[in-house]
Motif scaffolding. Structure first.
Motif, mmCIF file in Angstrom:
data_model
loop_
_atom_site.group_PDB
_atom_site.id
_atom_site.type_symbol
_atom_site.label_atom_id
_atom_site.label_comp_id
_atom_site.label_asym_id
_atom_site.label_seq_id
_atom_site.Cartn_x
_atom_site.Cartn_y
_atom_site.Cartn_z
ATOM 1 N N ARG A 62 0.959 -1.325 0.087
ATOM 2 C CA ARG A 62 0.038 -0.054 0.021
ATOM 3 C C ARG A 62 0.723 1.381 -0.003
ATOM 4 O O ARG A 62 0.479 2.067 -0.823
ATOM 5 C CB ARG A 62 -0.973 0.132 1.013
ATOM 6 N N ILE A 63 1.915 1.397 0.782
ATOM 7 C CA ILE A 63 2.814 2.676 0.915
ATOM 8 C C ILE A 63 3.600 2.642 -0.234
ATOM 9 O O ILE A 63 3.906 3.807 -0.676
ATOM 10 C CB ILE A 63 3.432 2.512 2.149
ATOM 11 N N TRP A 64 3.814 1.453 -1.004
ATOM 12 C CA TRP A 64 4.697 1.528 -2.099
ATOM 13 C C TRP A 64 3.617 2.168 -3.378
ATOM 14 O O TRP A 64 4.380 2.909 -4.069
ATOM 15 C CB TRP A 64 5.315 0.189 -2.608
ATOM 16 N N GLN A 65 2.524 1.793 -3.307
ATOM 17 C CA GLN A 65 1.681 2.389 -4.326
ATOM 18 C C GLN A 65 1.310 3.875 -3.857
ATOM 19 O O GLN A 65 1.403 4.453 -4.942
ATOM 20 C CB GLN A 65 0.172 1.538 -4.245
ATOM 21 N N ILE A 66 1.207 4.200 -3.003
ATOM 22 C CA ILE A 66 1.159 5.503 -2.715
ATOM 23 C C ILE A 66 2.590 6.364 -3.027
ATOM 24 O O ILE A 66 2.242 7.627 -3.660
ATOM 25 C CB ILE A 66 1.102 6.032 -1.077
ATOM 26 N N ALA A 67 3.498 5.977 -2.966
ATOM 27 C CA ALA A 67 4.752 6.472 -3.300
ATOM 28 C C ALA A 67 5.072 6.698 -4.859
ATOM 29 O O ALA A 67 5.528 7.570 -5.483
ATOM 30 C CB ALA A 67 6.229 5.839 -2.789
ATOM 31 N N TRP A 68 4.601 5.373 -5.426
ATOM 32 C CA TRP A 68 4.523 5.454 -6.933
ATOM 33 C C TRP A 68 3.396 6.533 -7.764
ATOM 34 O O TRP A 68 3.785 7.207 -8.568
ATOM 35 C CB TRP A 68 4.267 3.953 -7.312
ATOM 36 N N ALA B 184 4.976 6.711 7.737
ATOM 37 C CA ALA B 184 5.443 8.035 7.378
ATOM 38 C C ALA B 184 6.466 8.175 6.035
ATOM 39 O O ALA B 184 7.058 9.244 5.736
ATOM 40 C CB ALA B 184 5.899 9.128 8.363
ATOM 41 N N HIS B 185 7.122 6.750 5.737
ATOM 42 C CA HIS B 185 7.991 6.727 4.756
ATOM 43 C C HIS B 185 7.623 5.480 4.222
ATOM 44 O O HIS B 185 7.157 4.509 4.343
ATOM 45 C CB HIS B 185 9.480 6.801 5.227
ATOM 46 N N PRO B 186 8.180 5.501 2.761
ATOM 47 C CA PRO B 186 7.734 4.195 1.733
ATOM 48 C C PRO B 186 8.452 3.117 2.085
ATOM 49 O O PRO B 186 8.136 2.011 1.310
ATOM 50 C CB PRO B 186 7.885 4.823 0.502
ATOM 51 N N HIS B 187 9.300 2.863 2.974
ATOM 52 C CA HIS B 187 10.019 1.714 3.456
ATOM 53 C C HIS B 187 10.825 0.978 2.232
ATOM 54 O O HIS B 187 10.894 -0.189 1.716
ATOM 55 C CB HIS B 187 9.228 0.587 3.850
ATOM 56 N N GLN B 188 11.317 1.926 1.210
ATOM 57 C CA GLN B 188 11.945 1.552 0.056
ATOM 58 C C GLN B 188 12.703 2.755 -0.735
ATOM 59 O O GLN B 188 11.871 3.787 -0.885
ATOM 60 C CB GLN B 188 10.846 1.114 -1.173
ATOM 61 N N VAL B 189 13.816 2.731 -0.546
ATOM 62 C CA VAL B 189 14.742 3.758 -0.942
ATOM 63 C C VAL B 189 14.591 4.505 -2.258
ATOM 64 O O VAL B 189 14.605 5.665 -2.546
ATOM 65 C CB VAL B 189 16.081 3.612 -0.681
ATOM 66 N N VAL B 190 14.291 3.496 -3.230
ATOM 67 C CA VAL B 190 14.110 4.418 -4.734
ATOM 68 C C VAL B 190 12.725 4.912 -4.878
ATOM 69 O O VAL B 190 12.828 5.989 -5.533
ATOM 70 C CB VAL B 190 14.544 3.002 -5.847
ATOM 71 N N LEU B 191 11.758 4.125 -4.294
ATOM 72 C CA LEU B 191 10.486 4.987 -4.272
ATOM 73 C C LEU B 191 10.517 6.190 -3.472
ATOM 74 O O LEU B 191 9.889 7.091 -3.621
ATOM 75 C CB LEU B 191 9.497 3.730 -3.846
ATOM 76 N N GLN B 192 11.219 6.063 -2.526
ATOM 77 C CA GLN B 192 11.354 7.547 -1.566
ATOM 78 C C GLN B 192 11.916 8.627 -2.252
ATOM 79 O O GLN B 192 11.358 9.685 -2.241
ATOM 80 C CB GLN B 192 12.364 6.985 -0.404
ATOM 81 N N PHE B 193 13.117 8.485 -3.084
ATOM 82 C CA PHE B 193 13.756 9.363 -3.968
ATOM 83 C C PHE B 193 12.651 9.786 -5.037
ATOM 84 O O PHE B 193 12.637 10.871 -5.464
ATOM 85 C CB PHE B 193 14.926 9.035 -4.270
ATOM 86 N N LEU B 194 12.111 8.806 -5.571
ATOM 87 C CA LEU B 194 11.029 8.999 -6.847
ATOM 88 C C LEU B 194 10.117 9.816 -6.400
ATOM 89 O O LEU B 194 9.686 10.937 -7.208
ATOM 90 C CB LEU B 194 10.739 7.745 -7.278
ATOM 91 N N SER B 195 9.251 9.510 -5.306
ATOM 92 C CA SER B 195 8.435 10.190 -5.021
ATOM 93 C C SER B 195 8.697 11.805 -4.377
ATOM 94 O O SER B 195 7.946 12.603 -4.492
ATOM 95 C CB SER B 195 7.401 9.533 -3.706
ATOM 96 N N GLU B 196 9.719 11.830 -3.883
ATOM 97 C CA GLU B 196 9.908 13.232 -2.906
ATOM 98 C C GLU B 196 10.880 13.782 -3.580
ATOM 99 O O GLU B 196 10.938 15.092 -3.651
ATOM 100 C CB GLU B 196 10.612 12.833 -1.607
ATOM 101 N N TRP B 197 11.913 13.304 -4.580
ATOM 102 C CA TRP B 197 13.033 14.317 -5.155
ATOM 103 C C TRP B 197 12.671 14.160 -6.696
ATOM 104 O O TRP B 197 13.469 15.020 -7.423
ATOM 105 C CB TRP B 197 14.526 13.886 -5.064
ATOM 106 N N GLY B 198 12.092 13.179 -7.060
ATOM 107 C CA GLY B 198 11.729 13.308 -8.562
ATOM 108 C C GLY B 198 12.426 11.983 -9.436
ATOM 109 O O GLY B 198 13.582 11.739 -8.794
ATOM 110 N N PHE B 199 12.038 11.711 -10.677
ATOM 111 C CA PHE B 199 12.673 10.914 -11.486
ATOM 112 C C PHE B 199 14.302 11.271 -11.652
ATOM 113 O O PHE B 199 14.984 10.412 -11.681
ATOM 114 C CB PHE B 199 12.202 10.532 -12.721
ATOM 115 N N PRO B 200 14.676 12.417 -12.012
ATOM 116 C CA PRO B 200 16.007 12.623 -12.634
ATOM 117 C C PRO B 200 16.972 12.563 -11.172
ATOM 118 O O PRO B 200 17.912 11.788 -11.371
ATOM 119 C CB PRO B 200 15.944 14.274 -12.873
#
Length: 467
Positions: A288-294, A319-335
């Motif tokens: 669920r939290i991975w889906q929210i991050a994506w 309060a965080h997605p428990h997945q570091v790549v999704l964390q940066f994708l959702s919060e910092w963007g794809f680049p």
């Protein structure tokens, strides 16, 4: 022969004083998982404050201390990565919170650079390993002391979650253990080779004990991270087979200890046992939290929602997605996320080259196992969120950077960039330490408990940014 007088060299005197202050602060940070010093702070908040204090002084001293020269491509990637994070912070809904996350990651990078400059100072580089081992030994001792005391007090039910301390959740202890276990193994190998049998016995006890703890607390991610790290090490170079063999023996002995203490003894004494389900196959709500991050990443592909801003939108799980790549994708963007992945692969390539061309060394093997294990665990847990884990990981990355090549003077661009980013780090983290940390439990800044029960740690124990 005349006695060397350091007072005649102001620069050396400044460096020596800075190293002593930083060593003291590092020790204080290490001890933040041993005991709580103020009843108002929980484990997470205490460790966060000690981390910020350490990073603030790192940012203060790092322009004046030796550092490893970064390759130009890596330096350029880091500049672009943090520039994107800075832009994301400026456009975020709560810029002040975004700057905290950005400043903390810059501080962790500066810590790695500072540690990388210790390659010619064996005393300080050894301090990192031995402090880690000392903390692990204390935790092992406390765990089994609580186990014995549980029987002394005449309990009728044994709960494994009541036997550990130092962390507000057993997962956070597991994040530390995934790096601790390889370090204990490498120190044990070094002590055995040097015939230091007393230290070897202590390290062996701690290593076996922590394997027992991982089995009793159900650390699936820890097992996965260590398994992947050890398999990759053997595949890279078979000469390192002794390190995984030692770890496997310790794991078997730890499992035997687990069966004795948490299966046979409670069965003989007729005591009810409460243990986590070690063989559970669900994702524990992570899907669920991975889906929210994506969904956040797709809605904000260029700069994300802002550093730390996953926790600006409430969900009942984390309060965080428990997945570091999704964390940066959702919060910092794809680049920024792509650059982050590219830097990991570049560092992995350099590490593989170093492992294959160097003489077999326990330190190189231990660093590989600890760092790779933590990166694997970060795919299912918040290693890049929790203060204790991310600070240890930054320290180990600095040691690994120091071992890949000779210490050289950083180019002028790197020195100027380092000085430039130190200023906002000092301002942002200093403001938190002076203005918020002493009074963080006052009604003016802790209204969230009235809206959402329970702790969901991110920056502080209650991690939501929006109430």
């Amino acid at each position: 022969m005349p006695r060397f007088d350091i007072s005649r060299f102001p620069a050396l005197k400044l460096q020596w004083s800075a190293y002593k202050i930083l060593a003291l602060l590092f020790i204080v940070f290490c001890l933040s998982s041993i005991d709580t010093w103020y009843s108002g702070y929980g484990w997470h908040d205490q460790q966060r404050i000690c981390q910020l204090l350490l990073l603030w002084f790192v940012a203060l001293f790092v322009p004046f201390l030796p550092k490893k020269a970064l390759p130009k491509p890596l330096l350029l990637l880091l500049v672009v990565f943090f520039s994107l994070g800075l832009c994301s912070s400026l456009l975020a809904k709560f810029p002040e919170w975004a700057f905290r996350e950005w400043g903390r990651y810059v501080g962790l990078l500066l810590l790695s650079l500072l540690v990388s400059g210790l390659s010619q100072r064996q005393l300080y580089s050894s301090l990192i390993f031995w402090m880690m081992a000392a903390v692990g030994l204390v935790h092992a001792y406390q765990f089994f002391l609580y186990y014995v005391m549980a029987f002394v007090t005449g309990i009728h039910m044994l709960d494994a979650d009541m036997l550990y301390s130092g962390f507000s959740n057993p997962r956070f202890l597991g994040q530390f253990q995934v790096m601790l276990l390889p370090v204990l193994a490498l120190l044990l190998s070094v002590c055995c080779r040097q015939r230091q049998w007393g230290l070897s016995l202590l390290l062996l006890f701690s290593l076996i004990a922590h394997w027992c703890i991982t089995f009793s607390l159900g650390g699936r991610g820890v097992w996965l991270g260590l398994l992947v790290a050890h398999i990759t090490l053997v595949l890279l170079d078979y000469r390192y087979w002794r390190v995984p063999a030692l770890q496997m023996c310790a794991a078997l002995l730890g499992f035997s200890l687990y069966l004795l203490f948490f299966k046979l003894i409670p069965l003989w004494l007729g005591i009810d046992l409460v243990l986590p389900d070690n063989l559970r196959t669900t994702l524990s709500g992570r899907e669920r939290i991975w889906q929210i991050a994506w969904e956040m990443a797709l809605a904000n592909p260029w700069l994300g929602v802002g550093p730390m801003h996953y926790s600006a939108t409430y969900n009942p799980i984390a309060a965080h997605p428990h997945q570091v790549v999704l964390q940066f994708l959702s919060e910092w963007g794809f680049p920024a996320a792509i650059i982050f992945i590219a830097m990991i692969f570049w560092a992995g390539y350099r590490s593989v080259s170093h492992l294959r061309r160097s003489v077999v060394n326990e330190v190189d093997a231990g660093l590989w196992l600890a760092i790779v294990g933590a990166l694997v665990l970060a795919q299912v847990d918040g290693v890049f969120v929790m203060p204790y884990a991310e600070t240890w990981l930054a320290s180990l990355l600095g040691l690994a950077l120091a071992r890949c090549g000779e210490l050289s003077i950083p180019p002028r661009f790197q020195q100027l960039t380092c000085i430039f980013v130190c200023v906002p780090v000092l301002i942002v983290l200093g403001k938190v330490l002076v203005g918020e940390a002493p009074a963080m439990f006052s009604d003016s800044i802790d209204p969230i408990s009235q809206h959402h029960g329970g702790n969901r740690p991110r920056f502080w124990s209650q991690g939501w940014l929006q109430y």
